[in-house]
Design a protein around this motif. Structure first.
Motif, mmCIF file in Angstrom:
data_model
loop_
_atom_site.group_PDB
_atom_site.id
_atom_site.type_symbol
_atom_site.label_atom_id
_atom_site.label_comp_id
_atom_site.label_asym_id
_atom_site.label_seq_id
_atom_site.Cartn_x
_atom_site.Cartn_y
_atom_site.Cartn_z
ATOM 1 N N ARG A 257 41.371 5.497 96.233
ATOM 2 C CA ARG A 257 42.025 4.255 95.822
ATOM 3 C C ARG A 257 43.159 3.870 96.774
ATOM 4 O O ARG A 257 44.120 3.213 96.389
ATOM 5 N N THR A 258 43.005 4.274 98.033
ATOM 6 C CA THR A 258 43.968 3.911 99.071
ATOM 7 C C THR A 258 43.252 3.111 100.143
ATOM 8 O O THR A 258 42.191 3.503 100.627
ATOM 9 N N LEU A 259 43.852 1.983 100.517
ATOM 10 C CA LEU A 259 43.265 1.000 101.421
ATOM 11 C C LEU A 259 44.237 0.750 102.561
ATOM 12 O O LEU A 259 45.459 0.762 102.347
ATOM 13 N N ALA A 260 43.727 0.512 103.760
ATOM 14 C CA ALA A 260 44.605 0.180 104.881
ATOM 15 C C ALA A 260 43.904 -0.771 105.831
ATOM 16 O O ALA A 260 42.699 -0.640 106.082
ATOM 17 N N THR A 261 44.673 -1.744 106.340
ATOM 18 C CA THR A 261 44.168 -2.675 107.345
ATOM 19 C C THR A 261 45.168 -2.755 108.495
ATOM 20 O O THR A 261 46.385 -2.706 108.282
ATOM 21 N N ALA A 262 44.653 -2.911 109.708
ATOM 22 C CA ALA A 262 45.510 -3.090 110.883
ATOM 23 C C ALA A 262 46.021 -4.522 110.970
ATOM 24 O O ALA A 262 46.940 -4.805 111.728
ATOM 25 N N PHE A 263 45.436 -5.407 110.195
ATOM 26 C CA PHE A 263 45.770 -6.833 110.247
ATOM 27 C C PHE A 263 46.511 -7.265 108.990
ATOM 28 O O PHE A 263 46.735 -6.474 108.079
ATOM 29 N N HIS A 264 46.889 -8.531 108.949
ATOM 30 C CA HIS A 264 47.760 -9.089 107.914
ATOM 31 C C HIS A 264 47.021 -10.129 107.058
ATOM 32 O O HIS A 264 47.160 -11.335 107.294
ATOM 33 N N PRO A 265 46.273 -9.726 106.028
ATOM 34 C CA PRO A 265 45.571 -10.728 105.215
ATOM 35 C C PRO A 265 46.515 -11.612 104.402
ATOM 36 O O PRO A 265 46.136 -12.713 104.002
ATOM 37 N N GLU A 266 47.734 -11.158 104.168
ATOM 38 C CA GLU A 266 48.691 -11.960 103.400
ATOM 39 C C GLU A 266 49.099 -13.235 104.134
ATOM 40 O O GLU A 266 49.631 -14.159 103.523
ATOM 41 N N MET A 267 48.811 -13.311 105.439
ATOM 42 C CA MET A 267 49.245 -14.463 106.239
ATOM 43 C C MET A 267 48.223 -15.596 106.283
ATOM 44 O O MET A 267 48.519 -16.654 106.828
ATOM 45 N N THR A 268 47.028 -15.389 105.729
ATOM 46 C CA THR A 268 45.943 -16.353 105.941
ATOM 47 C C THR A 268 45.585 -17.197 104.727
ATOM 48 O O THR A 268 44.857 -18.164 104.856
ATOM 49 N N GLY A 269 46.041 -16.814 103.549
ATOM 50 C CA GLY A 269 45.626 -17.525 102.345
ATOM 51 C C GLY A 269 44.329 -16.997 101.755
ATOM 52 O O GLY A 269 43.946 -17.392 100.651
ATOM 53 N N ASP A 270 43.636 -16.108 102.460
ATOM 54 C CA ASP A 270 42.426 -15.466 101.945
ATOM 55 C C ASP A 270 42.873 -14.267 101.106
ATOM 56 O O ASP A 270 43.457 -13.316 101.631
ATOM 57 N N ARG A 271 42.616 -14.323 99.807
ATOM 58 C CA ARG A 271 43.123 -13.299 98.892
ATOM 59 C C ARG A 271 42.116 -12.193 98.605
ATOM 60 O O ARG A 271 42.350 -11.344 97.741
ATOM 61 N N ARG A 272 40.996 -12.155 99.319
ATOM 62 C CA ARG A 272 39.939 -11.199 98.971
ATOM 63 C C ARG A 272 40.342 -9.738 99.184
ATOM 64 O O ARG A 272 39.939 -8.872 98.415
ATOM 65 N N VAL A 273 41.114 -9.447 100.219
ATOM 66 C CA VAL A 273 41.525 -8.059 100.446
ATOM 67 C C VAL A 273 42.475 -7.614 99.335
ATOM 68 O O VAL A 273 42.351 -6.505 98.800
ATOM 69 N N HIS A 274 43.407 -8.484 98.944
ATOM 70 C CA HIS A 274 44.302 -8.149 97.839
ATOM 71 C C HIS A 274 43.536 -8.028 96.519
ATOM 72 O O HIS A 274 43.828 -7.148 95.707
ATOM 73 N N ALA A 275 42.541 -8.901 96.324
ATOM 74 C CA ALA A 275 41.722 -8.814 95.117
ATOM 75 C C ALA A 275 40.945 -7.498 95.085
ATOM 76 O O ALA A 275 40.815 -6.861 94.034
ATOM 77 N N LEU A 276 40.439 -7.070 96.247
ATOM 78 C CA LEU A 276 39.766 -5.775 96.332
ATOM 79 C C LEU A 276 40.728 -4.658 95.936
ATOM 80 O O LEU A 276 40.364 -3.759 95.165
ATOM 81 N N PHE A 277 41.956 -4.722 96.443
ATOM 82 C CA PHE A 277 42.929 -3.677 96.099
ATOM 83 C C PHE A 277 43.249 -3.670 94.612
ATOM 84 O O PHE A 277 43.299 -2.614 93.984
ATOM 85 N N VAL A 278 43.434 -4.845 94.028
ATOM 86 C CA VAL A 278 43.703 -4.915 92.589
ATOM 87 C C VAL A 278 42.529 -4.306 91.820
ATOM 88 O O VAL A 278 42.723 -3.553 90.852
ATOM 89 N N ASP A 279 41.306 -4.601 92.248
ATOM 90 C CA ASP A 279 40.122 -4.012 91.599
ATOM 91 C C ASP A 279 40.088 -2.484 91.790
ATOM 92 O O ASP A 279 39.647 -1.760 90.888
ATOM 93 N N MET A 280 40.554 -1.999 92.929
ATOM 94 C CA MET A 280 40.642 -0.549 93.138
ATOM 95 C C MET A 280 41.656 0.071 92.173
ATOM 96 O O MET A 280 41.414 1.143 91.616
ATOM 97 N N VAL A 281 42.774 -0.608 91.983
ATOM 98 C CA VAL A 281 43.815 -0.101 91.087
ATOM 99 C C VAL A 281 43.309 -0.022 89.651
ATOM 100 O O VAL A 281 43.555 0.946 88.932
ATOM 101 N N THR A 282 42.559 -1.059 89.228
ATOM 102 C CA THR A 282 42.088 -1.112 87.841
ATOM 103 C C THR A 282 40.794 -0.346 87.619
ATOM 104 O O THR A 282 40.321 -0.231 86.488
ATOM 105 N N GLY A 283 40.197 0.137 88.723
ATOM 106 C CA GLY A 283 38.959 0.903 88.603
ATOM 107 C C GLY A 283 37.700 0.071 88.632
ATOM 108 O O GLY A 283 36.611 0.584 88.394
ATOM 109 N N ARG A 284 37.840 -1.241 88.942
ATOM 110 C CA ARG A 284 36.658 -2.113 88.999
ATOM 111 C C ARG A 284 35.943 -2.031 90.336
ATOM 112 O O ARG A 284 34.816 -2.506 90.463
ATOM 113 N N ALA A 285 36.599 -1.472 91.365
ATOM 114 C CA ALA A 285 35.973 -1.385 92.694
ATOM 115 C C ALA A 285 36.083 0.029 93.218
ATOM 116 O O ALA A 285 37.066 0.700 93.039
#
Length: 197
Positions: free
Chosen positions: A169-197
């Motif tokens: 349940r640990t994720l890492a990216t070399a890039f900055h998805p928070e800067m683009t408006g694309d929320r899919r990486v953060h949504a993936l992390f939230v799903d990892m936290v809740t056990g959905r992914a």
């Protein structure tokens, strides 16, 4: 119930990560003290300068509590400098006494500033395992991963280098998805936290 996810607020795009987490369905708070770290279900470590962040973690007496929470299985997501800190080994870690300090959360070796200096920053559309369509990735003095352990899944590559990984349940990216408006990486992390992914 929404997970409570902290954003380590020492440097970097704290506000952007908070907004991305809220958009992905989490309750998001800043973390600067051990009591705040104790109150969250998971943690985002944003970009910034990894040696400075390591110094501040020590100064604020957060380094050992954070290592302990990670060792106990707290989910975490690190972008850019956050990826560096989550590693077990950091190449070009910095000058003696101010080194970037690995948190040992993902079995990987990361090279700091691997893509070059600030002037070498770039953007690219890259494939990301598990997400529909490419991710627009912003690389700023970005690291890359040179080695992964057997339990680490490679999620994305850019210019033939590993730039996104997951271990448990640990994720890492070399890039900055928070800067683009694309929320899919953060949504993936939230799903990892809740056990959905």
């Amino acid at each position: 119930m929404s997970p409570r996810i902290g954003v380590l607020a020492l440097q970097g795009d704290t506000r952007e990560h908070l907004a991305a987490l809220v958009a992905a369905g989490a309750e998001a708070i800043t973390v600067r003290r051990a009591v705040e770290l104790d109150s969250v279900d998971a943690l985002v470590i944003p970009g910034g300068e990894s040696t400075t962040m390591s110094h501040l973690l020590r100064e604020l007496e957060l380094l050992e509590p954070l290592r302990a929470r990670l060792a106990d299985g707290m989910p975490a997501y690190g972008s850019c400098a956050g990826m560096i800190l989550l590693a077990t080994e950091i190449l070009d870690a910095g000058v003696s006494g101010r080194d970037a300090t690995p948190l040992h959360a993902i079995d990987m070796t990361v090279r700091r500033n691997a893509f070059g200096r600030q002037v070498d920053s770039f953007e690219d559309d890259i494939g990301f395992a598990g997400l529909d369509g490419p991710v627009h990735a912003v690389f700023i003095r970005a690291p890359w991963v040179e080695r992964v352990g057997p339990e680490v899944t490679v999620l994305a590559r850019a210019a033939d280098h590993i730039v996104a990984v997951r271990q448990g349940r640990t994720l890492a990216t070399a890039f900055h998805p928070e800067m683009t408006g694309d929320r899919r990486v953060h949504a993936l992390f939230v799903d990892m936290v809740t056990g959905r992914a």
